[in-house]
Write a protein that holds these residues in place. Structure first.
Motif, PDB file in Angstrom:
ATOM      1  N   ALA A 104       0.838  -1.203   0.000  1.00 42.09           N
ATOM      2  CA  ALA A 104       0.000   0.000   0.000  1.00 42.09           C
ATOM      3  C   ALA A 104       0.873   1.253   0.000  1.00 42.09           C
ATOM      4  O   ALA A 104       0.558   2.247  -0.674  1.00 42.09           O
ATOM      5  CB  ALA A 104      -0.919  -0.006   1.217  1.00 42.09           C
ATOM      6  N   LEU A 108       0.711   4.137  -2.995  1.00 40.89           N
ATOM      7  CA  LEU A 108       0.357   5.526  -2.712  1.00 40.89           C
ATOM      8  C   LEU A 108       1.489   6.483  -3.036  1.00 40.89           C
ATOM      9  O   LEU A 108       1.254   7.640  -3.391  1.00 40.89           O
ATOM     10  CB  LEU A 108      -0.079   5.661  -1.253  1.00 40.89           C
ATOM     11  N   ASN A 109       2.720   6.016  -2.939  1.00 45.35           N
ATOM     12  CA  ASN A 109       3.843   6.840  -3.354  1.00 45.35           C
ATOM     13  C   ASN A 109       3.733   7.162  -4.848  1.00 45.35           C
ATOM     14  O   ASN A 109       3.962   8.303  -5.280  1.00 45.35           O
ATOM     15  CB  ASN A 109       5.154   6.102  -3.068  1.00 45.35           C
ATOM     16  N   LEU A 111       0.950   7.180  -6.685  1.00 49.69           N
ATOM     17  CA  LEU A 111      -0.201   8.047  -6.919  1.00 49.69           C
ATOM     18  C   LEU A 111       0.079   9.487  -6.495  1.00 49.69           C
ATOM     19  O   LEU A 111      -0.416  10.433  -7.121  1.00 49.69           O
ATOM     20  CB  LEU A 111      -1.423   7.511  -6.165  1.00 49.69           C
ATOM     21  N   THR A 112       0.864   9.672  -5.438  1.00 49.39           N
ATOM     22  CA  THR A 112       1.172  11.020  -4.959  1.00 49.39           C
ATOM     23  C   THR A 112       1.942  11.820  -5.995  1.00 49.39           C
ATOM     24  O   THR A 112       1.749  13.035  -6.136  1.00 49.39           O
ATOM     25  CB  THR A 112       1.977  10.947  -3.643  1.00 49.39           C
ATOM     26  N   THR A 130      -4.320  12.076  -1.817  1.00 54.24           N
ATOM     27  CA  THR A 130      -3.191  11.143  -1.972  1.00 54.24           C
ATOM     28  C   THR A 130      -2.138  11.358  -0.897  1.00 54.24           C
ATOM     29  O   THR A 130      -1.577  10.391  -0.370  1.00 54.24           O
ATOM     30  CB  THR A 130      -2.549  11.277  -3.363  1.00 54.24           C
ATOM     31  N   TYR A 131      -1.885  12.617  -0.530  1.00 57.56           N
ATOM     32  CA  TYR A 131      -0.860  12.852   0.482  1.00 57.56           C
ATOM     33  C   TYR A 131      -1.342  12.445   1.870  1.00 57.56           C
ATOM     34  O   TYR A 131      -0.566  11.938   2.690  1.00 57.56           O
ATOM     35  CB  TYR A 131      -0.426  14.314   0.472  1.00 57.56           C
ATOM     36  N   LEU A 133      -3.384   9.963   2.461  1.00 60.58           N
ATOM     37  CA  LEU A 133      -3.298   8.509   2.483  1.00 60.58           C
ATOM     38  C   LEU A 133      -1.852   8.035   2.556  1.00 60.58           C
ATOM     39  O   LEU A 133      -1.547   7.053   3.243  1.00 60.58           O
ATOM     40  CB  LEU A 133      -3.989   7.923   1.247  1.00 60.58           C
ATOM     41  N   LEU A 134      -0.946   8.719   1.862  1.00 63.28           N
ATOM     42  CA  LEU A 134       0.467   8.351   1.915  1.00 63.28           C
ATOM     43  C   LEU A 134       0.993   8.475   3.339  1.00 63.28           C
ATOM     44  O   LEU A 134       1.674   7.572   3.849  1.00 63.28           O
ATOM     45  CB  LEU A 134       1.293   9.232   0.976  1.00 63.28           C
TER      46      LEU A 134
END
Length: 465
Positions: A104, A108-109, A111-112, A130-131, A133-134
């Motif tokens: 995960a 997410l990295n 997607l960010t 995104t940030y 969630l990251l």
């Protein structure tokens, strides 16, 4: 791993020195820091620049996003720490989070650092989600990872050794992101920075996930609190706020990280607008990481001669004076810039690992005094302080850039150039020196930590003094 007890006549002595960890175990633990740092270093070093100059949102909006993310962490990290302490699984209390969070975090990295074809409002919403969630998933991995070192062994020297590996591999991750990311962005993007950042994030994420799995597989939890030592939520929170050594460490850590993150997050601006040498971005990050790796590796040879807090205080002062010296160095004197950068970055490699080792000693002392072991809660607050410092710096740096008149992708005025130099060098240098003050009141020596370890081992084996 059993905690052996040696019996001679009527005297029973615990032997923490027999809790030695194998090289492969320490190596695997270090891989976890490398993996998480590869992801987080990209965000901490380049995210503000990415948002303002690549993603295409205003500096003030970027500052708000960074601040909102850290406010969110104020709730996530402590809750996560409390949940971890109550986790029961075949993998232990902390390891499951590393296993399930690995992939995960990588996703997410990626997607960010993806730039969608949205409107300005859409981009702001996307960046915020995104940030957030990251940062959340980073906590899911990093908080249990930090706590894991305290339950792999009770031996304070072995904990220091574990954190040496952690620090060394963290610096190696910095070398990768510092030396390779910008060339990688240029190569993969082929002139398009949006594509470049996205593809670079993919490459780093593909490196990250498998290494975290190795950490999960080979780092075993051998210190398990007895049933009566498992804290309630109230006791967990109290273990943080009533633990003076922990509070001193966290106070110092916050101030120091304001300086460290402040400089790392703005080096890009320093190279481009103060030195007028964008090509030196990779060089400066490489110096930071290589010298940090030297410090992380070398401290294992000198830690036996000094108290942990002495190394931490000395390292922070050296860094602070070095960065203040960079502010005073003429921008044309590249030799001195390289020398001061190198000298000031060596302590960066071991300062963090001293903090983590000292936190472990403080957790043992708290358990000895209160009968409660709240390693999850304490490490969650350590992570929280780190993230609040990171966010505060991001928001403050963006605000300062706006206040001094910085305009992206243009020639800056002399006043703006001076302001950037203060932001990157002088301000962080002063903060590093101020951050040493709380450490002078930290009283847990190595001898005291070892005595605590022996007493806890006796209690674990059902013995009394």
């Amino acid at each position: 791993m059993a905690n052996p007890v040696v019996q001679q006549t009527n005297e029973i002595v615990a032997s923490p020195n027999t809790e030695k960890l194998s090289f492969f175990t320490k190596l695997s633990y270090g891989f976890g820091e490398f993996s998480a740092s590869v992801v987080w270093s990209l965000a901490s070093s380049y995210l503000l620049f990415f948002y303002t100059d690549v993603f295409g949102i205003a500096g003030g909006i970027a500052a708000i996003i960074l601040l909102v993310a850290r406010v969110w962490d104020c709730f996530v990290d402590p809750i996560l720490g409390l949940v971890m302490e109550r986790t029961k699984s075949k993998h232990g209390r902390f390891r499951p989070y590393i296993l399930y969070g690995a992939f995960a975090l990588s996703a997410l990295n990626i997607l960010t650092f993806y730039t969608p074809d949205f409107s300005t409002t859409g981009k702001v919403i996307y960046a915020t989600i995104t940030y957030l969630l990251l940062g959340t998933v980073h906590s899911v991995v990093n908080v249990p990872y930090g706590a894991l070192a305290t339950v792999m062994t009770r031996d304070t020297n072995e904990r220091t050794s574990l954190n040496v590996y952690r620090g060394f591999f963290g610096q190696l991750a910095g070398i990768l992101t510092g030396a390779a990311v910008m060339p990688l962005i240029t190569f993969l993007g082929k002139g398009n920075q949006q594509n470049g950042f996205f593809y670079a994030a993919i490459v780093l994420s593909l490196v990250s996930a498998p290494l975290l799995f190795l950490t999960f597989k080979n780092s075993k939890e051998v210190v398990t609190p007895a049933k009566e030592e498992r804290p309630s939520i109230k006791e967990s929170l109290k273990s943080v706020w009533s633990n003076k050594p922990v509070l001193l460490i966290l106070t110092s850590l916050f101030i120091v990280l304001l300086g460290v993150f402040g400089r790392i997050g703005t080096i890009v601006y320093y190279a481009i607008y103060v030195l007028n040498r964008p090509d030196l971005i990779a060089v400066l990050f490489t110096i930071l990481s290589v010298c940090g790796a030297i410090g992380a590796f070398g401290v294992s040879f000198i830690a036996k001669f000094f108290e942990k807090k002495t190394l931490l205080i000395g390292g922070s002062i050296i860094m602070g004076l070095g960065w203040c010296g960079l502010y005073l160095t003429p921008v044309t004197n590249f030799t001195m810039i390289y020398i001061l950068s190198a000298i000031s970055c060596v302590p960066l490699g071991f300062s963090g690992l001293m903090v983590f080792s000292m936190v472990g000693d403080a957790i043992d002392e708290s358990q000895l005094k209160t009968g409660v072991r709240a390693d999850g809660a304490i490490y969650s607050f350590t992570s929280l302080v780190t993230k609040i410092a990171s966010a505060s710096v991001g928001a403050l740096s963006a605000a300062i850039l706006g206040a001094i008149g910085y305009v992206a992708n243009t020639q800056q005025t002399p006043e703006v150039v001076t302001g950037i130099n203060i932001l990157v060098n002088l301000g962080p240098g002063v903060l590093l020196i101020i951050g040493t003050i709380p450490l002078f009141f930290y009283q847990i020596t190595k001898a005291r930590a070892m005595a605590n370890t022996q007493e806890l081992l006796k209690r674990q084996n059902g013995l009394t003094m």
